[in-house]
Design a protein around this motif. Sequence first.
Motif, PDB file in Angstrom:
ATOM      1  N   LYS A   1       1.136   4.111  -3.042  1.00  0.00           N
ATOM      2  CA  LYS A   1       1.016   5.400  -2.645  1.00  0.00           C
ATOM      3  C   LYS A   1       2.006   6.511  -3.213  1.00  0.00           C
ATOM      4  O   LYS A   1       1.641   7.474  -3.811  1.00  0.00           O
ATOM      5  CB  LYS A   1       0.976   5.664  -1.131  1.00  0.00           C
TER       6      LYS A   1
ATOM      7  N   LYS B   1       1.901   9.078  -6.464  1.00  0.00           N
ATOM      8  CA  LYS B   1       2.198  10.795  -6.340  1.00  0.00           C
ATOM      9  C   LYS B   1       3.529  10.852  -7.303  1.00  0.00           C
ATOM     10  O   LYS B   1       3.698  12.137  -7.621  1.00  0.00           O
ATOM     11  CB  LYS B   1       2.874  10.949  -4.900  1.00  0.00           C
TER      12      LYS B   1
ATOM     13  N   GLU C   1       0.873  -1.110  -0.038  1.00  0.00           N
ATOM     14  CA  GLU C   1       0.037   0.022  -0.041  1.00  0.00           C
ATOM     15  C   GLU C   1       0.697   1.417  -0.033  1.00  0.00           C
ATOM     16  O   GLU C   1       0.565   2.444  -0.706  1.00  0.00           O
ATOM     17  CB  GLU C   1      -0.981   0.180   1.064  1.00  0.00           C
ATOM     18  N   GLN C   2       2.079   1.165   0.880  1.00  0.00           N
ATOM     19  CA  GLN C   2       2.866   2.474   0.843  1.00  0.00           C
ATOM     20  C   GLN C   2       3.271   2.686  -0.525  1.00  0.00           C
ATOM     21  O   GLN C   2       3.870   3.751  -1.012  1.00  0.00           O
ATOM     22  CB  GLN C   2       3.804   2.117   1.968  1.00  0.00           C
TER      23      GLN C   2
END
Length: 216
Positions: free
Chosen positions: A39, A43, A35-36
């Motif tokens: 993310k 970006k 998930e990180q």
Amino acid sequence: LNSLIRSLNQARIIFPKIEFDIVIIDHNSKKEILEQIEKQLKKSNFKNSIISLDVNEFVKNIKKINAKNENVTENQMSNMSNIHKSLLIAKKQCRDLIYFVEDDYLHQQEAVQEMIFAYERISSQTNKELILCPIDYPYLYTKMDTTNIFLGSTKHWRIVGETLCTFLTSSNILQKHWDKFVSMCQFEHYPFEQPLHDIYKSEYCLSPIPSLAVHC
């Protein structure tokens, strides 16, 4: 990953026409880690993808006894499978420069920009495709090796005969030495990167002075 994205962002300002594509080969990362990663990729505004590695796709082709006459560990088989998957994707999808990066490198912000500048300049000088390693490894200074020095953009680059598995090269080099690259994924040599070192006997491999990244 964050340091690499920051470096790519700076390179994109200098090279707006270059299309960057981040491909992550993942093996059994925890949900929160993935998930990180997702993310950070969202970006970044770069084309990107995460591919889940299936070790079973490759393990049958890995010799179970290594060059030291020892059993190859499951962890090493996973590593060899990951490298093999990366090579296959690069061979299929990449038509220009390919940067193979292990997951424990921190990059300076100018790393990618300098590697592209250096590749362009030095390959034009030598009329050869290149391999560039972003690390100025201390172990390369433990013996008296003959070398040559080239001028990049903000760094000097010197010819080396050894690297680990993080390096930038061209699709032409990958195609030309395909069997040697793949042999690293099918038999655990000693040292592990011996097939790369064999390639460097006929191709220029260079590392920066001083380093553009830190291997953690």
